[in-house]
Scaffold this motif. Structure first.
Motif, PDB file in Angstrom:
ATOM      1  N   ALA A 240      -3.232  49.826  11.880  1.00 37.39           N
ATOM      2  CA  ALA A 240      -2.565  50.992  11.307  1.00 37.39           C
ATOM      3  C   ALA A 240      -1.234  51.285  11.982  1.00 37.39           C
ATOM      4  CB  ALA A 240      -3.481  52.209  11.424  1.00 37.39           C
ATOM      5  N   TYR A 241      -1.094  50.912  13.254  1.00 37.90           N
ATOM      6  CA  TYR A 241       0.102  51.293  13.996  1.00 37.90           C
ATOM      7  C   TYR A 241       1.013  50.137  14.379  1.00 37.90           C
ATOM      8  CZ  TYR A 241      -1.989  55.878  14.260  1.00 37.90           C
ATOM      9  OH  TYR A 241      -2.526  57.086  13.923  1.00 37.90           O
ATOM     10  N   LYS A 242       0.601  48.907  14.120  1.00 40.29           N
ATOM     11  CA  LYS A 242       1.430  47.794  14.585  1.00 40.29           C
ATOM     12  C   LYS A 242       2.815  47.800  13.944  1.00 40.29           C
ATOM     13  CE  LYS A 242      -0.189  44.270  11.292  1.00 40.29           C
ATOM     14  NZ  LYS A 242      -0.767  42.914  11.190  1.00 40.29           N
ATOM     15  N   ASN A 243       2.909  48.298  12.707  1.00 42.24           N
ATOM     16  CA  ASN A 243       4.213  48.339  12.045  1.00 42.24           C
ATOM     17  C   ASN A 243       5.178  49.302  12.720  1.00 42.24           C
ATOM     18  OD1 ASN A 243       3.498  46.429  10.148  1.00 42.24           O
ATOM     19  ND2 ASN A 243       2.798  47.944   8.650  1.00 42.24           N
ATOM     20  N   VAL A 244       4.638  50.318  13.390  1.00 44.09           N
ATOM     21  CA  VAL A 244       5.486  51.277  14.097  1.00 44.09           C
ATOM     22  C   VAL A 244       6.324  50.572  15.164  1.00 44.09           C
ATOM     23  CG1 VAL A 244       5.472  53.298  15.623  1.00 44.09           C
ATOM     24  CG2 VAL A 244       3.856  53.166  13.709  1.00 44.09           C
ATOM     25  N   PHE A 245       5.737  49.544  15.756  1.00 40.41           N
ATOM     26  CA  PHE A 245       6.383  48.881  16.888  1.00 40.41           C
ATOM     27  C   PHE A 245       6.883  47.472  16.552  1.00 40.41           C
ATOM     28  CE2 PHE A 245       3.054  51.721  18.618  1.00 40.41           C
ATOM     29  CZ  PHE A 245       3.871  52.629  19.291  1.00 40.41           C
ATOM     30  N   GLU A 254      13.111  38.469  21.579  1.00 38.82           N
ATOM     31  CA  GLU A 254      14.494  37.987  21.624  1.00 38.82           C
ATOM     32  C   GLU A 254      15.081  38.094  23.027  1.00 38.82           C
ATOM     33  OE1 GLU A 254      16.397  40.422  18.717  1.00 38.82           O
ATOM     34  OE2 GLU A 254      15.607  39.290  16.999  1.00 38.82           O
ATOM     35  N   LEU A 255      14.728  39.158  23.735  1.00 40.15           N
ATOM     36  CA  LEU A 255      15.301  39.399  25.063  1.00 40.15           C
ATOM     37  C   LEU A 255      14.626  38.592  26.163  1.00 40.15           C
ATOM     38  CD1 LEU A 255      15.698  43.288  24.853  1.00 40.15           C
ATOM     39  CD2 LEU A 255      17.553  41.621  24.850  1.00 40.15           C
ATOM     40  N   THR A 256      13.356  38.271  25.972  1.00 40.90           N
ATOM     41  CA  THR A 256      12.580  37.639  27.045  1.00 40.90           C
ATOM     42  C   THR A 256      12.166  36.199  26.766  1.00 40.90           C
ATOM     43  OG1 THR A 256      10.453  38.376  26.160  1.00 40.90           O
ATOM     44  CG2 THR A 256      11.619  39.898  27.636  1.00 40.90           C
ATOM     45  N   GLY A 257      12.106  35.828  25.496  1.00 31.46           N
ATOM     46  CA  GLY A 257      11.585  34.510  25.145  1.00 31.46           C
ATOM     47  C   GLY A 257      10.074  34.464  25.065  1.00 31.46           C
ATOM     48  N   PHE A 258       9.394  35.605  25.252  1.00 30.63           N
ATOM     49  CA  PHE A 258       7.952  35.662  25.137  1.00 30.63           C
ATOM     50  C   PHE A 258       7.519  35.453  23.684  1.00 30.63           C
ATOM     51  CE2 PHE A 258       7.813  38.900  28.852  1.00 30.63           C
ATOM     52  CZ  PHE A 258       7.815  37.888  29.780  1.00 30.63           C
ATOM     53  N   ASN A 259       6.359  34.829  23.508  1.00 37.17           N
ATOM     54  CA  ASN A 259       5.727  34.765  22.195  1.00 37.17           C
ATOM     55  C   ASN A 259       4.673  35.867  22.149  1.00 37.17           C
ATOM     56  OD1 ASN A 259       4.230  34.261  19.907  1.00 37.17           O
ATOM     57  ND2 ASN A 259       4.023  32.063  20.248  1.00 37.17           N
ATOM     58  N   LEU A 260       4.942  36.898  21.382  1.00 37.03           N
ATOM     59  CA  LEU A 260       4.053  38.066  21.337  1.00 37.03           C
ATOM     60  C   LEU A 260       3.353  38.190  19.991  1.00 37.03           C
ATOM     61  CD1 LEU A 260       6.406  40.620  23.165  1.00 37.03           C
ATOM     62  CD2 LEU A 260       4.546  39.234  24.140  1.00 37.03           C
ATOM     63  N   GLU A 261       3.001  37.042  19.434  1.00 34.58           N
ATOM     64  CA  GLU A 261       2.311  37.046  18.143  1.00 34.58           C
ATOM     65  C   GLU A 261       1.012  37.853  18.211  1.00 34.58           C
ATOM     66  OE1 GLU A 261       2.134  36.592  14.236  1.00 34.58           O
ATOM     67  OE2 GLU A 261       3.793  35.853  15.491  1.00 34.58           O
ATOM     68  N   ASN A 262       0.365  37.830  19.365  1.00 39.73           N
ATOM     69  CA  ASN A 262      -0.889  38.563  19.507  1.00 39.73           C
ATOM     70  C   ASN A 262      -0.690  40.075  19.552  1.00 39.73           C
ATOM     71  OD1 ASN A 262       0.367  38.251  22.044  1.00 39.73           O
ATOM     72  ND2 ASN A 262      -1.538  38.685  23.109  1.00 39.73           N
ATOM     73  N   TRP A 263       0.558  40.519  19.591  1.00 37.70           N
ATOM     74  CA  TRP A 263       0.869  41.953  19.545  1.00 37.70           C
ATOM     75  C   TRP A 263       1.110  42.433  18.108  1.00 37.70           C
ATOM     76  CZ3 TRP A 263       4.550  43.864  24.014  1.00 37.70           C
ATOM     77  CH2 TRP A 263       3.924  43.605  25.251  1.00 37.70           C
ATOM     78  N   ARG A 264       1.077  41.492  17.162  1.00 43.09           N
ATOM     79  CA  ARG A 264       1.419  41.847  15.774  1.00 43.09           C
ATOM     80  C   ARG A 264       0.154  42.074  14.949  1.00 43.09           C
ATOM     81  NH1 ARG A 264       6.699  40.995  15.389  1.00 43.09           N
ATOM     82  NH2 ARG A 264       7.682  39.530  16.828  1.00 43.09           N
TER      83      ARG A 264
END
Length: 264
Positions: A240-245, A254-264
């Protein structure tokens, strides 16, 4: 005067108390017993000499001298003051999946600003909860002030899954013995138990009693149960809230090069 050569600036609800306690045990690291000095945001008018007194107990064996104040990351004036005062300071910034960070913040405020509010209501009515989870925005500020080689951005996910590697990475960044293992490495500190009681005890000067309970086996069981229920609530609200962020998570990548797919 002795001033720090590193500062952990945040994020709030992202393991900074754990980090402070781990660093406090390291023989080559000095951090004041008191976490969160708030010098660069709230106490700057007291002067650098006042700030230096917090580190006067350090000695030549302490190769890394620092402090942990997780309110600095979202205060650009504080960041600029750090840069002006200690231009070569190493900056540690732990970031956390934004919905989980928001929920933890909501738990912290559950007996004050969020009293009587559901997580959904708190997200709508208490903007600071979601605002402080926009960590990409604040990483951008940090990197606009400090050179990238002075900034270490860490993932709270790694702290939870691989605390030894997480801590070793920070020790390498600070230039101290990376093989030291603190006694609290596998513990979780500063989790919330009995929030109403915690606040009541704090008001009458007995917060230390709750802190003692937290360190006992009974406290560990309470924290485990409380935080398991919290994780379930976060899970229910994640989609419900992932779109907020979403756009901020992209900015972090983009700034770190991290792959944060698990945050989506």
């Amino acid at each position: 005067m002795t001033l720090p050569n590193f500062i952990c600036i945040g994020a709030q609800r992202a393991g900074t108390t754990w980090l402070h306690d781990c660093l406090n045990e390291h023989p080559e690291v000095y951090v004041p017993e008191k976490k969160e000095l708030h010098f660069f945001n709230s106490n700057y008018s007291k002067g650098i000499e006042h700030y230096a007194t917090e580190f006067e107990r350090s000695n030549p064996g302490h190769r890394a001298i620092g402090e942990v104040t997780p309110n600095y990351y979202h205060d650009i004036d504080a960041l600029k003051r750090i840069k002006d005062t200690i231009p070569d300071a190493k900056i540690v910034f732990i970031i956390r999946e934004p919905v989980a960070r928001s929920y933890s913040h909501y738990q912290l405020l559950s007996t004050t600003r969020c009293k009587g509010l559901s997580f959904q209501e708190a997200m709508a009515q208490v903007p600071i909860i979601s605002e402080l989870s926009l960590q990409g925005k604040y990483i951008k500020n940090v990197l606009s002030i400090f050179p990238k080689n002075q900034v270490l951005i860490c993932l709270y996910d790694d702290l939870e899954q691989k605390p030894h590697d997480f801590f070793k990475n920070i020790l390498c960044f600070l230039g101290v013995n990376e093989y030291f293992t603190p006694s609290v490495l596998n513990e979780r500190v500063n989790r919330i138990i009995f929030p109403n009681l915690q606040n009541a005890m704090d008001k009458i000067g007995l917060k230390f009693v709750i802190e003692m309970i937290k360190k006992t086996p009974i406290g560990a069981l309470i924290k485990k149960k409380y935080n398991e229920s919290g994780r379930k609530s976060v899970s229910l609200n994640q989609k419900a809230y992932k779109n907020v962020f979403s756009s901020d998570v992209t900015l972090i990548e983009e700034l770190t090069g991290f792959n944060l797919e698990n945050w989506r």
